[in-house]
Write an enzyme that holds these catalytic residues in place. Structure first.
Site, mmCIF file in Angstrom:
data_model
loop_
_atom_site.group_PDB
_atom_site.id
_atom_site.type_symbol
_atom_site.label_atom_id
_atom_site.label_comp_id
_atom_site.label_asym_id
_atom_site.label_seq_id
_atom_site.Cartn_x
_atom_site.Cartn_y
_atom_site.Cartn_z
ATOM 1 C CG ASN A 37 -0.885 -3.459 -4.469
ATOM 2 O OD1 ASN A 37 -0.695 -3.173 -5.644
ATOM 3 N ND2 ASN A 37 -1.564 -2.695 -3.635
ATOM 4 N NE ARG A 41 1.546 6.385 -4.316
ATOM 5 C CZ ARG A 41 0.927 5.328 -4.826
ATOM 6 N NH1 ARG A 41 0.174 5.438 -5.879
ATOM 7 N NH2 ARG A 41 1.059 4.142 -4.252
ATOM 8 C CG ASP A 52 -5.010 0.467 -2.388
ATOM 9 O OD1 ASP A 52 -4.784 1.682 -2.488
ATOM 10 O OD2 ASP A 52 -4.154 -0.409 -2.653
ATOM 11 N NE ARG A 96 -1.314 0.963 -13.219
ATOM 12 C CZ ARG A 96 -1.475 1.726 -12.152
ATOM 13 N NH1 ARG A 96 -2.205 2.803 -12.206
ATOM 14 N NH2 ARG A 96 -0.898 1.417 -11.017
HETATM 15 C C1 UD1 Z 1 1.274 0.582 -1.648
HETATM 16 C C2 UD1 Z 1 0.272 -0.019 -2.595
HETATM 17 C C3 UD1 Z 1 -0.898 0.927 -2.794
HETATM 18 C C4 UD1 Z 1 -1.496 1.320 -1.441
HETATM 19 C C5 UD1 Z 1 -0.411 1.828 -0.493
HETATM 20 C C6 UD1 Z 1 -0.918 2.077 0.915
HETATM 21 C C7 UD1 Z 1 1.638 -1.385 -4.059
HETATM 22 C C8 UD1 Z 1 2.191 -1.596 -5.418
HETATM 23 N N1 UD1 Z 1 0.922 -0.273 -3.866
HETATM 24 O O1 UD1 Z 1 1.764 1.769 -2.253
HETATM 25 O O2 UD1 Z 1 -1.876 0.268 -3.598
HETATM 26 O O3 UD1 Z 1 -2.446 2.341 -1.630
HETATM 27 O O4 UD1 Z 1 0.655 0.869 -0.399
HETATM 28 O O5 UD1 Z 1 -1.481 0.925 1.449
HETATM 29 O O6 UD1 Z 1 1.783 -2.211 -3.192
HETATM 30 N N2 UD1 Z 1 5.695 7.735 1.898
HETATM 31 C C9 UD1 Z 1 6.696 8.636 2.163
HETATM 32 N N3 UD1 Z 1 7.968 8.339 1.744
HETATM 33 C C10 UD1 Z 1 8.251 7.179 1.075
HETATM 34 C C11 UD1 Z 1 7.230 6.273 0.815
HETATM 35 C C12 UD1 Z 1 5.947 6.570 1.244
HETATM 36 O O7 UD1 Z 1 6.474 9.684 2.770
HETATM 37 O O8 UD1 Z 1 9.431 6.973 0.729
HETATM 38 C C13 UD1 Z 1 4.314 8.039 2.344
HETATM 39 C C14 UD1 Z 1 3.346 8.187 1.171
HETATM 40 O O9 UD1 Z 1 3.355 9.472 0.636
HETATM 41 C C15 UD1 Z 1 2.032 7.836 1.820
HETATM 42 C C16 UD1 Z 1 2.425 6.787 2.874
HETATM 43 O O10 UD1 Z 1 3.821 6.928 3.061
HETATM 44 O O11 UD1 Z 1 1.512 8.965 2.477
HETATM 45 C C17 UD1 Z 1 2.117 5.366 2.490
HETATM 46 O O12 UD1 Z 1 2.667 5.054 1.220
HETATM 47 P P1 UD1 Z 1 3.203 3.602 0.879
HETATM 48 O O13 UD1 Z 1 2.724 2.646 1.903
HETATM 49 O O14 UD1 Z 1 4.667 3.689 0.640
HETATM 50 O O15 UD1 Z 1 2.492 3.295 -0.484
HETATM 51 P P2 UD1 Z 1 3.076 2.463 -1.712
HETATM 52 O O16 UD1 Z 1 4.017 1.437 -1.231
HETATM 53 O O17 UD1 Z 1 3.518 3.404 -2.766
#
Ligand code: UD1
Length: 426
Positions: free
Chosen positions: A23, A128, A313, A405
């Site tokens: 990540n 997501r 995670d 992955r």
């Molecule tokens: C990253 C990690 C993933 C980990 C997650 C949470 C990478 C490549 N992936 O994913 O392994 O599980 O952080 O630690 O680094 N959300 C919204 N709107 C947005 C973006 C997010 O509502 O625009 C919400 C999501 O639905 C979720 C929460 O925010 O409920 C956290 O998601 P986020 O921290 O953004 O996860 P990722 O960055 O996708």
């Protein structure tokens, strides 16, 4: 398609080398879009997602060269040189396989004044959205259009002005995108409610090495003073805290004892605290972490949360471990909905788990038995392997492309510490 065959019952013992963090790598690679000078990343894990991101960077005209491609090499070095950006479009074909592709939006917009990225796919762990990525860029002065499955971000003439954004929900990816966009903005940007995962600190450290001006690194209140240009840099990717935590659970469920060579205990604070409460002996030093299971496993109540809370995670892997604890544990998942897809598969292996909404109740100790199971996402797949290591008989895990992955040479690393695991052509 390959599958993994695991015969459970072996006690794991020995040393497992911990790879560079997937990540972190996935947010460090797009930083090469921010400069016309070379960015060299060391300690990159050998993973399908990294290869996918390399292809994506090539698509933009960034030249890449990899060292360390011999099978015996752990940790590769990638040199990325974006002298000239020839395309600002991230096409569906490349993006659909890898959700993290959305992380090119911020840096591409900052460098080229526009970026078009297909809406991402990725792990099927709930809905997501990317709304926060887009809102943060809008707060910096970008105009966003959504057309035919693509997001197009456009900066005003003369570049992004920069601005303030308060995250209503902590988002790792949106914080990363915002940081990469803000570093080249004309003015100062302030992010509040920002994620402060160790991977974000790694990103800020690379950006700083490239000449970015960032205050509040590692906190939820970050200020970025935009600079005119960034230079290249050479940077070593941080160790993978989730990989390390996963192998800690694998060793623990077998009553084993492993050294996680290269793991950084400070990044794993909540996982290690959970493992201690489960009854494991944990020793930390500057070069790694030792984990030993010297007695019965105790049940615990755990809740996932943004860093420094317990990483979502790690939830699936800890759930497998808790199947063997002597009593009832409760796990609450607060980050993603629909992240209990491993539960039906663990149940088929003999686990006693019930879920209600975002809460899972795990009754232990369960007598786990081998079964044919199917991996559904990256960490869920790892939880099945952990359960299989303690199960009686043989487990076959299918759909292991998810594992490829995120876990570099999984079966090799487990074999190193005595697991009976092999990959076969299905
Ligand atoms: C990253 C990690 C993933 C980990 C997650 C949470 C990478 C490549 N992936 O994913 O392994 O599980 O952080 O630690 O680094 N959300 C919204 N709107 C947005 C973006 C997010 O509502 O625009 C919400 C999501 O639905 C979720 C929460 O925010 O409920 C956290 O998601 P986020 O921290 O953004 O996860 P990722 O960055 O996708």
């Amino acid at each position: 398609m390959d599958k993994l065959i695991i015969r459970g019952g072996n006690r794991l013992s020995g040393t497992i080398p911990i790879s560079g963090a997937k990540n972190a790598a996935l947010t460090l690679i797009p930083c090469a879009l921010l400069t016309d000078e070379p960015v060299t990343l060391r300690n990159l894990p050998r993973l399908a997602d990294i290869d996918g991101f390399q292809h994506l960077m090539n698509q933009f005209g960034v030249n890449t060269a990899i060292q360390g491609t011999r099978p015996e090499d752990f940790g590769r070095t990638m040199r990325l040189e974006g002298t000239r950006i020839t395309s600002t479009v991230a096409p569906y074909d490349l993006v659909r396989k890898m959700r993290a592709s959305i992380l090119v939006l911020g840096p591409m917009l900052a460098r080229s004044g526009e970026a078009t990225v297909s809406m991402p796919g990725g792990c099927a762990i709930g809905n997501r959205p990317i709304d926060l990525h887009l809102k943060a860029l809008e707060a910096f002065g970008a105009e966003i259009e959504l057309t035919q499955g693509y997001v197009k971000a456009i900066a005003p003439d003369g570049g992004l002005p920069g601005g303030d954004f308060d995250f209503p929900v902590v988002s790792v990816g949106a914080t990363e995108n915002a940081l990469m966009a803000a570093v080249l903005a004309n003015g100062t940007s302030r992010l509040t409610g920002a994620a402060r995962e160790p991977e974000i600190v790694d990103l800020c450290n690379l950006l700083t090495a490239m000449g970015a001006e960032i205050e509040g690194i590692g906190t939820s209140d970050v200020t970025v003073h935009g600079v005119k240009r960034l230079n290249g840099a050479t940077y070593k990717v941080m160790p993978d805290r989730i990989e390390a935590g996963s192998y800690a659970c694998a060793a623990a469920i077998t009553g084993g004892e492993v050294r996680l060579e290269g793991a950084n205990a400070a990044d794993m604070i909540s996982t290690l605290s959970a493992l201690r409460n489960i009854g494991l002996e944990i020793k930390e030093d500057a070069k790694g972490v030792n984990v030993a299971a010297n007695g019965p496993l105790k049940p615990v109540d755990l809740t996932t949360a943004p860093f420094p809370g317990l990483a979502t995670d790690m939830q699936a892997q800890l759930m497998s471990l808790l199947c063997k604890a002597e009593g009832t544990s409760v796990l609450k998942e607060t980050i993603f909905e629909n992240r209990f897809m491993h539960v039906p598969e663990l149940t088929r292996m003999g686990a006693d788990i019930s879920t209600q909404g975002r809460t899972a109740v795990v009754k232990g100790p369960a007598q786990l038995t081998g079964a044919e199971v199917m991996a559904t996402d990256l960490r869920a797949s790892m939880s099945l392997i952990i359960a299989a290591l303690a199960a009686e008989g043989e487990t076959q895990v299918r759909r292991i492309y998810h594992l490829d992955r995120g876990y570099e040479r999984l079966e090799e690393k487990l074999q190193l510490v005595g697991a009976d695991i092999e990959r076969v052509d299905d």
